[in-house]
Scaffold this motif. Structure first.
Motif, PDB file in Angstrom:
ATOM      1  N   LEU A 136       0.858  -1.185   0.000  1.00  0.00           N
ATOM      2  CA  LEU A 136       0.000   0.000   0.000  1.00  0.00           C
ATOM      3  C   LEU A 136       0.892   1.232   0.000  1.00  0.00           C
ATOM      4  O   LEU A 136       1.559   1.536   0.993  1.00  0.00           O
ATOM      5  N   GLU A 137       0.953   1.883  -1.125  1.00  0.00           N
ATOM      6  CA  GLU A 137       1.740   3.105  -1.281  1.00  0.00           C
ATOM      7  C   GLU A 137       0.822   4.232  -1.711  1.00  0.00           C
ATOM      8  O   GLU A 137       0.435   4.301  -2.869  1.00  0.00           O
ATOM      9  N   PRO A 138       0.387   5.092  -0.782  1.00  0.00           N
ATOM     10  CA  PRO A 138       0.901   5.230   0.573  1.00  0.00           C
ATOM     11  C   PRO A 138       0.242   4.237   1.531  1.00  0.00           C
ATOM     12  O   PRO A 138      -0.845   3.732   1.257  1.00  0.00           O
ATOM     13  N   PRO A 139       0.897   3.980   2.688  1.00  0.00           N
ATOM     14  CA  PRO A 139       0.270   3.150   3.714  1.00  0.00           C
ATOM     15  C   PRO A 139      -0.913   3.878   4.335  1.00  0.00           C
ATOM     16  O   PRO A 139      -1.082   5.092   4.147  1.00  0.00           O
ATOM     17  N   ILE A 140      -1.747   3.131   5.062  1.00  0.00           N
ATOM     18  CA  ILE A 140      -2.925   3.736   5.682  1.00  0.00           C
ATOM     19  C   ILE A 140      -2.866   3.558   7.197  1.00  0.00           C
ATOM     20  O   ILE A 140      -2.243   2.626   7.703  1.00  0.00           O
ATOM     21  N   ILE A 141      -3.500   4.474   7.890  1.00  0.00           N
ATOM     22  CA  ILE A 141      -3.633   4.407   9.347  1.00  0.00           C
ATOM     23  C   ILE A 141      -5.113   4.228   9.632  1.00  0.00           C
ATOM     24  O   ILE A 141      -5.922   5.102   9.329  1.00  0.00           O
ATOM     25  N   ALA A 142      -5.486   3.081  10.177  1.00  0.00           N
ATOM     26  CA  ALA A 142      -6.902   2.773  10.311  1.00  0.00           C
ATOM     27  C   ALA A 142      -7.113   1.716  11.382  1.00  0.00           C
ATOM     28  O   ALA A 142      -6.198   0.964  11.746  1.00  0.00           O
ATOM     29  N   ARG A 143      -8.364   1.650  11.839  1.00  0.00           N
ATOM     30  CA  ARG A 143      -8.810   0.554  12.698  1.00  0.00           C
ATOM     31  C   ARG A 143      -9.666  -0.418  11.901  1.00  0.00           C
ATOM     32  O   ARG A 143      -9.564  -1.627  12.084  1.00  0.00           O
ATOM     33  N   PHE A 144     -10.495   0.094  11.000  1.00  0.00           N
ATOM     34  CA  PHE A 144     -11.387  -0.732  10.193  1.00  0.00           C
ATOM     35  C   PHE A 144     -10.912  -0.730   8.740  1.00  0.00           C
ATOM     36  O   PHE A 144     -10.584   0.325   8.189  1.00  0.00           O
ATOM     37  N   VAL A 145     -10.899  -1.907   8.114  1.00  0.00           N
ATOM     38  CA  VAL A 145     -10.495  -2.033   6.718  1.00  0.00           C
ATOM     39  C   VAL A 145     -11.522  -2.891   5.985  1.00  0.00           C
ATOM     40  O   VAL A 145     -11.943  -3.929   6.492  1.00  0.00           O
ATOM     41  N   ARG A 146     -11.912  -2.437   4.789  1.00  0.00           N
ATOM     42  CA  ARG A 146     -12.855  -3.195   3.964  1.00  0.00           C
ATOM     43  C   ARG A 146     -12.199  -3.567   2.636  1.00  0.00           C
ATOM     44  O   ARG A 146     -11.611  -2.723   1.963  1.00  0.00           O
ATOM     45  N   PHE A 147     -12.301  -4.854   2.274  1.00  0.00           N
ATOM     46  CA  PHE A 147     -11.902  -5.341   0.962  1.00  0.00           C
ATOM     47  C   PHE A 147     -13.154  -5.423   0.097  1.00  0.00           C
ATOM     48  O   PHE A 147     -14.125  -6.109   0.463  1.00  0.00           O
ATOM     49  N   MET A 148     -13.140  -4.757  -1.052  1.00  0.00           N
ATOM     50  CA  MET A 148     -14.324  -4.660  -1.905  1.00  0.00           C
ATOM     51  C   MET A 148     -13.992  -5.214  -3.288  1.00  0.00           C
ATOM     52  O   MET A 148     -13.320  -4.551  -4.087  1.00  0.00           O
ATOM     53  N   PRO A 149     -14.400  -6.455  -3.591  1.00  0.00           N
ATOM     54  CA  PRO A 149     -14.084  -7.023  -4.906  1.00  0.00           C
ATOM     55  C   PRO A 149     -14.762  -6.249  -6.024  1.00  0.00           C
ATOM     56  O   PRO A 149     -15.907  -5.810  -5.904  1.00  0.00           O
ATOM     57  N   VAL A 150     -14.042  -6.078  -7.120  1.00  0.00           N
ATOM     58  CA  VAL A 150     -14.566  -5.429  -8.319  1.00  0.00           C
ATOM     59  C   VAL A 150     -14.836  -6.522  -9.344  1.00  0.00           C
ATOM     60  O   VAL A 150     -13.913  -7.231  -9.751  1.00  0.00           O
ATOM     61  N   THR A 151     -16.082  -6.694  -9.746  1.00  0.00           N
ATOM     62  CA  THR A 151     -16.447  -7.813 -10.612  1.00  0.00           C
ATOM     63  C   THR A 151     -17.504  -7.389 -11.610  1.00  0.00           C
ATOM     64  O   THR A 151     -18.275  -6.451 -11.367  1.00  0.00           O
ATOM     65  N   ASP A 152     -17.524  -8.089 -12.729  1.00  0.00           N
ATOM     66  CA  ASP A 152     -18.570  -7.864 -13.730  1.00  0.00           C
ATOM     67  C   ASP A 152     -19.670  -8.914 -13.630  1.00  0.00           C
ATOM     68  O   ASP A 152     -20.492  -9.061 -14.523  1.00  0.00           O
ATOM     69  N   HIS A 153     -19.671  -9.696 -12.545  1.00  0.00           N
ATOM     70  CA  HIS A 153     -20.679 -10.726 -12.261  1.00  0.00           C
ATOM     71  C   HIS A 153     -20.605 -11.909 -13.217  1.00  0.00           C
ATOM     72  O   HIS A 153     -21.531 -12.719 -13.264  1.00  0.00           O
ATOM     73  N   SER A 154     -19.503 -12.038 -13.959  1.00  0.00           N
ATOM     74  CA  SER A 154     -19.368 -13.187 -14.851  1.00  0.00           C
ATOM     75  C   SER A 154     -18.839 -14.413 -14.124  1.00  0.00           C
ATOM     76  O   SER A 154     -18.842 -15.508 -14.674  1.00  0.00           O
ATOM     77  N   MET A 155     -18.358 -14.234 -12.911  1.00  0.00           N
ATOM     78  CA  MET A 155     -17.852 -15.365 -12.149  1.00  0.00           C
ATOM     79  C   MET A 155     -18.110 -15.120 -10.662  1.00  0.00           C
ATOM     80  O   MET A 155     -18.280 -13.984 -10.212  1.00  0.00           O
ATOM     81  N   ILE A 156     -18.191 -16.204  -9.921  1.00  0.00           N
ATOM     82  CA  ILE A 156     -18.342 -16.111  -8.476  1.00  0.00           C
ATOM     83  C   ILE A 156     -17.016 -15.650  -7.878  1.00  0.00           C
ATOM     84  O   ILE A 156     -15.948 -16.102  -8.282  1.00  0.00           O
ATOM     85  N   VAL A 157     -17.088 -14.739  -6.916  1.00  0.00           N
ATOM     86  CA  VAL A 157     -15.898 -14.179  -6.287  1.00  0.00           C
ATOM     87  C   VAL A 157     -15.781 -14.705  -4.868  1.00  0.00           C
ATOM     88  O   VAL A 157     -16.762 -14.698  -4.114  1.00  0.00           O
ATOM     89  N   CYS A 158     -14.594 -15.186  -4.508  1.00  0.00           N
ATOM     90  CA  CYS A 158     -14.291 -15.574  -3.133  1.00  0.00           C
ATOM     91  C   CYS A 158     -12.935 -14.977  -2.754  1.00  0.00           C
ATOM     92  O   CYS A 158     -12.042 -14.864  -3.609  1.00  0.00           O
ATOM     93  N   MET A 159     -12.789 -14.604  -1.500  1.00  0.00           N
ATOM     94  CA  MET A 159     -11.550 -13.966  -1.048  1.00  0.00           C
ATOM     95  C   MET A 159     -11.129 -14.500   0.310  1.00  0.00           C
ATOM     96  O   MET A 159     -11.961 -14.776   1.178  1.00  0.00           O
ATOM     97  N   ARG A 160      -9.809 -14.630   0.457  1.00  0.00           N
ATOM     98  CA  ARG A 160      -9.176 -14.811   1.757  1.00  0.00           C
ATOM     99  C   ARG A 160      -8.099 -13.726   1.860  1.00  0.00           C
ATOM    100  O   ARG A 160      -7.374 -13.479   0.891  1.00  0.00           O
ATOM    101  N   VAL A 161      -7.996 -13.076   2.996  1.00  0.00           N
ATOM    102  CA  VAL A 161      -7.161 -11.879   3.083  1.00  0.00           C
ATOM    103  C   VAL A 161      -6.297 -11.897   4.338  1.00  0.00           C
ATOM    104  O   VAL A 161      -6.570 -12.620   5.301  1.00  0.00           O
TER     105      VAL A 161
END
Length: 823
Positions: A136-161
Motif C-alpha cells: 500500500l503506497e501510501p500506507p494507511i492508518i486505520a482501525r477498520f479495513v474493507r476489501f471490496m471485490p470489483v467484478t462484472d458478475h461473470s464469475m463467483i468471487v471468493c476472497m481470503r485476506v
C-alpha cells in the motif's frame, strides 16, 4: 513512541494466525453459511484451499458494494495486504481479479484508498491458489479495513485476506494544515500540496513514514513529481509570518516531544522554521501558556533534518503549533510525537469517572509511573521483535512451492562414480536440489555456457580461451514448464534431469564419508510439542517445537547450560506421508550428510525420527532468525536511538565478528570441498550472543523472492550474489563462494539497508557480468559501505570480486585477515 518505519512495519496482523477474532470479521453478505466472513482468513484451512468469504453478488443492487470488513480494535499502520482465492483441492475456482480498499479510523467516516498516482483499483489474483501481496503506497492508518471485490458478475468471487503492518503508537488521528503552495523554480513547476491527505480532518504525507531528500526536487519514491515528499508554504501568503497546524489525538496524552522533518536548502530560499510555539488543549479551551522553541539557524549545511521540539510533559488531546518562517519557503515532510497516556485532573476523557479527581502531586506521580511502564514495555517489544520477526514476516504467504522446497538442500544423490576423469565424464547422473554441493577440482571449467550468454554474442565466440580443461557435463539452464513460482536454491545445473525441474552436479558416492560416524539417534516423537509452523512446501513442513529430554542427544559442544529437564526449542523438518519416492530418498540422504557436518558455525542436526512416518529431522533452532532480518531490526534500533538522541550501541567490530563467523563456517565447508552456491545473509541464522551459523532450511520465503532472477520463466538464480563465471559459465567453485562472501560482507556492513546493486535492474546486473568478462574497465562494483575502512574494502571486498578466480583469496586467508582487523 517508537516511530513507524515502512520497511520494517510488515508483520501479519492476525487473520492467518487467529489473533483477529471471528467477531471482528464481518461482511455485507455471504453466498452461504459455509462462505461466511469468518472464513475469509488467508491460509485459514491449512492447505486444502477450501474455506473463503464469498459474497452474494447475484443479489447485489446497483450502487451497493460488497465488502469483507476487518476490525483491528486499535489504530494500525498498514503497509501491505495479501489476497487469495478458493480452490478446494481443484473443486473450486473462485477468486477476485481486482478489488478496492476502504478504511476508517472511527467506524463512521470511510475513505477510499488510492495510490500515489490516484488509482483506486488494485490488481488481485489470477488463480485460486496463489497468494498475491500488494504494497500500500501510501500506507494507511486505520482501525477498520474493507476489501471490496470489483467484478462484472461473470464469475463467483471468493476472497481470503491478510493485513500486514504494526500498531500505530502516535495516537494521532488527524491534522489540519493550510493547503500547500506552488513554487516556480527555473521554469519548473514544483507542487508542495499534501496529495495523499485523506479527508477534511484526516492524515496524509506528514504521517506516511517517508522522509524527503535534501534536494526537494528529487523524491525517494520512484517516478513522482518534484517536491512530492514535502508539504510547503510561501512566506508571501502568511501576513502574520507563521503557519498554524492543529493535531488531534485519540485521547489525552502526556507529550514529551515533537519531531519535525524540515528541508534546509537555503540556496533555493528554503530554511527550517525560525520558531515553533505550541498550545495545548484537553477541555473546551486552549491553555494560556504555550511551549516555545527557537532552534539554532544552520547557515552552513543544507541537509534536511529532524528538529526536536520539547513539549515539557504537557498533557493534551489537541495541540496547536505555529511555525514561523525564517526564509521565503518552509517545507515539512514528516511530523511525529513522543507521548504516553495521561491522567488529567481537570478535563476527562470518555473513559474517566467524573466523580474521581486527582490533585496535581498525584498527577505527576502517576505520569512518572506511566512513562516508566511505557519505557519497559517498549524494551520488551523490541526484544520480542528481535526474536520473532523472522518467523512472523510473510513466512506463510506462499502456497505453491516446489516438491523439493522443504526437502534436502544438503541432499546428495547416491549414484556412485569414481574420482578419475574418465568415469566422471562417462557416467549418467541423477540430480539434486542441493545448495551445498561437494565438488572435486578435477576440471575447473565447463564447455557449454548458459543461455544467458546469448545476451553477449561476443562471449559465445570467446569461451575457448577461458580454460583448457573440459567436461562432458554441459550447463543447461532451463526447466520444465512446471517450474515453481518460488525457489530459494534452484540455482544451477550440470546435467538436465528427465524427471525433475531442477539441475545440479552429479552426486558423490556416499562411501566417501565412510570414515565418519553416520549414526544418528532416534528421538521419541511423543516428546516433541508443537509450538508453531515456520514454513511449508508441497512435500514437507518445518515446525518450531519443544523437545523434552533433548540434553541426552547433545554432545559436549552443544550441551545447554541449566536445568537438563527443561524443554529445548528445536526446528523440526518433516516429510509428508504423501511425498513421492524421490523426495523420500532425498530426505534420508540429507539426514546422512547433515549428521557429518561438525562446525560451530554450521547448523547442526540433533536427532531424527525415522522409525515411522512422517519422517522427521531435528535441528538447532536459532531464535533470532536469519541475519538479513536481524540486521534490519538492528538498523531500526539504531535509527530509533538516533531519533531519540541516544548513543548508538552497534559497533563496527560487532559486525566484523559476524563476518568472521561466516568465514569460519565457509572455511570448514571448503575444507570438505563443498560449495554452498547461495551464500547470503538470508541463509545465515543468528543465535544468542550474535552467534552466526550457516544453514539452508530450504524454506522458500516470499520475503526474498526479489533476490532471485527467473530466466525465461524457468531456472531461478541469485544473480546479485553470483560471480560472473557462475552466471555466464555455470561454473561453481570455492572461488565463486568467495565472490558471494564479498557481497555478504557488504550486506553486513550496510545493515542490509538495500539489495546489492539496487540501482541496477536484473538485466543490467547480467550485462555487468559481461563487462567482467570483457575486462575493459567498465564493470561496476558495489560501493564502499560508509562504516567500512578503506583497507577492508580494497584488500578484502574487491579482492573477492577479481575477474581471475585464481587470484581471489581463500576462506582461510579472509578469516585470518578479518581476525587481524579486529585487533
Amino acid at each position: 513512541m517508537l516511530r513507524v518505519f515502512v520497511e520494517i512495519c510488515r508483520y501479519p496482523l492476525g487473520m492467518t494466525g487467529g489473533q483477529i477474532q471471528d467477531e471482528d470479521i464481518s461482511a455485507s453478505s455471504q453466498w452461504s453459511e459455509s462462505t461466511a466472513a469468518r472464513f475469509g482468513r488467508l491460509d485459514f484451512d491449512n492447505g486444502d484451499g477450501d474455506g473463503a468469504w464469498c459474497p452474494d453478488i447475484m443479489s447485489e443492487l446497483d450502487g451497493v458494494k460488497e465488502y469483507l470488513q476487518v476490525d483491528l480494535r486499535t489504530l494500525h499502520f498498514i503497509t501491505l495486504v495479501g489476497t487469495q482465492g478458493r480452490h478446494a483441492d481443484g473443486m473450486g475456482n473462485e477468486f477476485a481479479q481486482r478489488y478496492m480498499i476502504k478504511y476508517s479510523r472511527d467506524g463512521s467516516n470511510w475513505v477510499g484508498w488510492h495510490d500515489r498516482k490516484g488509482r483506486q483499483v488494485i490488481e488481485g489474483n489470477r488463480n485460486a491458489y496463489d497468494v498475491v501481496l500488494k504494497d500500500l503506497e501510501p500506507p494507511i492508518i486505520a482501525r477498520f479495513v474493507r476489501f471490496m471485490p470489483v467484478t462484472d458478475h461473470s464469475m463467483i468471487v471468493c476472497m481470503r485476506v491478510e493485513l500486514y503492518g504494526c500498531e500505530w503508537l502516535d495516537g494521532l488521528v488527524s491534522y489540519s494544515i493550510p493547503d500547500g503552495h506552488q513554487m516556480i523554480y527555473r521554469g519548473l513547476d514544483v507542487y508542495f500540496n499534501d496529495s495523499v491527505y485523506d479527508g477534511a480532518s484526516g492524515l496524509g504525507q506528514l504521517t506516511d513514514g517517508t522522509w524527503g531528500l535534501d534536494d526537494f526536487l528529487h523524491s525517494p519514491i520512484y517516478s513522482m513529481s518534484p517536491g512530492y515528499d514535502y508539504v510547503g508554504w510561501s512566506n508571501k501568503s502568511f501576513p502574520k509570518g507563521y503557519v498554524e497546524m492543529i493535531f488531534e489525538f485519540d485521547h489525552v496524552r502526556n507529550f514529551t516531544s515533537m519531531k519535525v522533518h524540515c528541508n534546509n536548502m537555503f540556496s533555493r530560499g528554503v530554511r527550517m522554521f525560525r520558531q515553533a510555539t505550541c498550545y495545548f488543549r484537553s477541555g473546551p479551551d486552549w491553555e494560556a501558556d504555550p511551549v516555545t522553541l527557537r532552534p539554532t539557524v544552520d547557515r552552513v549545511s543544507q541537509i534536511a533534518r529532524f528538529v526536536t521540539v520539547p513539549l515539557g510533559d504537557r498533557t493534551a488531546s489537541l495541540i496547536k503549533c505555529r511555525f514561523h518562517f525564517s526564509d521565503l519557503w518552509m517545507l515539512f515532510s514528516e511530523v511525529a510525537f513522543q507521548s504516553g497516556s495521561a491522567v488529567y485532573n481537570t478535563s476527562l476523557t470518555p473513559r474517566d469517572d467524573p466523580t474521581h479527581k486527582v490533585d496535581d502531586s498525584n498527577t505527576r506521580i502517576l505520569i512518572g509511573c506511566l512513562v516508566a511502564i511505557i519505557a519497559i514495555l517498549l524494551t520488551i517489544i523490541v526484544i520480542i521483535l528481535w526474536r520473532q520477526v523472522w518467523q512472523k514476516m510473510l513466512e506463510k504467504a506462499s502456497r505453491r512451492m516446489l516438491d523439493d522446497e522443504l526437502t534436502a538442500h544438503l541432499a546428495i544423490q547416491t549414484q556412485a562414480f569414481s574420482l578419475n576423469h574418465s568415469s566422471l565424464s562417462s557416467e549418467g547422473g541423477s540430480t539434486s536440489n542441493s545448495t551445498y554441493e561437494r565438488i572435486f577440482p578435477l576440471c575447473a571449467d565447463y564447455q557449454e555456457p548458459s543461455r544467458l550468454i546469448r545476451k553477449l554474442p561476443e562471449f559465445a565466440q570467446s569461451t575457448e580461451h577461458l580454460g583448457s580443461c573440459t567436461s562432458s557435463r554441459a550447463l543447461a539452464v532451463g526447466a520444465s514448464d512446471s517450474a515453481p513460482h518460488y525457489a530459494e536454491a534452484d540455482i544451477i545445473s550440470l546435467q538436465e534431469s528427465s524427471d525433475s525441474s531442477t539441475y545440479s552436479i552429479t552426486a558423490v558416492n556416499m562411501n566417501l564419508f565412510a570414515g565418519t560416524d553416520s549414526s544418528m539417534k532416534e528421538f521419541p516423537r511423543h516428546k516433541l510439542t508443537f509450538k508453531e509452523k515456520l514454513g511449508e512446501g508441497q512435500f514437507g513442513e518445518v515446525h518450531l517445537c519443544e523437545a523434552e529430554g533433548m540434553q541426552d542427544f547433545l554432545d559436549e559442544v552443544l550441551s545447554i547450560e541449566g536445568n537438563n529437564e527443561s524443554p529445548l526449542l528445536v526446528a523440526v523438518k518433516t516429510l509428508r506421508e504423501d511425498a513421492n519416492k524421490n523426495a523420500r530418498n532425498d530426505f534420508l540422504k540429507e539426514i546422512r550428510i547433515m549428521s557429518r557436518l561438525r562446525d560451530p558455525n554450521i547448523v547442526r542436526l540433533l536427532a531424527v525420527c525415522v522409525d515411522t512416518d512422517p519422517l522427521c529431522m531435528i535441528t538447532e533452532y536459532m531464535e533470532n532468525g536469519d541475519l538479513n532480518q536481524f540486521l534490519c531490526i538492528l538498523r531500526l534500533k539504531e535509527i530509533t536511538l538516533f531519533f531519540f538522541s541516544v548513543y548508538s550501541t552497534l559497533s563496527y567490530s560487532k559486525l566484523i565478528e559476524m563476518a568472521v563467523q561466516i568465514a569460519s563456517g565457509m572455511k570448514y565447508l571448503s575444507s570438505l570441498n563443498f560449495v554452498h552456491r547461495d551464500l547470503a545473509t538470508r541463509n545465515c541464522l543468528v543465535g544468542k550472543n550474535y552467534t552466526i551459523k550457516i544453514a539452508d532450511f530450504g524454506m522458500s520465503r516470499n520475503l526474498y523472492r526479489g533476490d532471485y532472477y527467473r530466466i525465461q520463466g524457468r531456472a531461478i538464480l541469485p544473480i546479485r550474489w553470483m560471480s560472473w563465471e557462475s552466471i555466464l559459465l555455470g561454473k561453481f567453485t570455492m572461488a565463486s563462494d568467495v565472490w558471494a562472501f564479498g557481497v555478504t560482507l557488504w550486506e553486513i556492513l550496510t545493515l542490509c539497508k538495500e539489495q546489492p546493486y539496487s540501482h541496477l535492474s536484473d538485466e543490467q546486473v547480467i550485462e555487468n557480468t559481461g563487462e567482467f568478462f570483457r575486462d575493459q574497465g567498465k564493470q561496476v562494483y558495489l560501493p564502499k559501505p560508509p562504516c567500512c575502512p578503506e583497507r577492508v574494502y580494497t584488500d578484502l571486498m574487491l579482492s573477492c570480486w577479481r575477474r581471475n578466480a585464481k587470484q581471489r583469496p581463500s576462506f582461510q586467508e579472509m578469516h585470518t585477515q578479518l581476525m587481524e582487523s579486529l585487533v
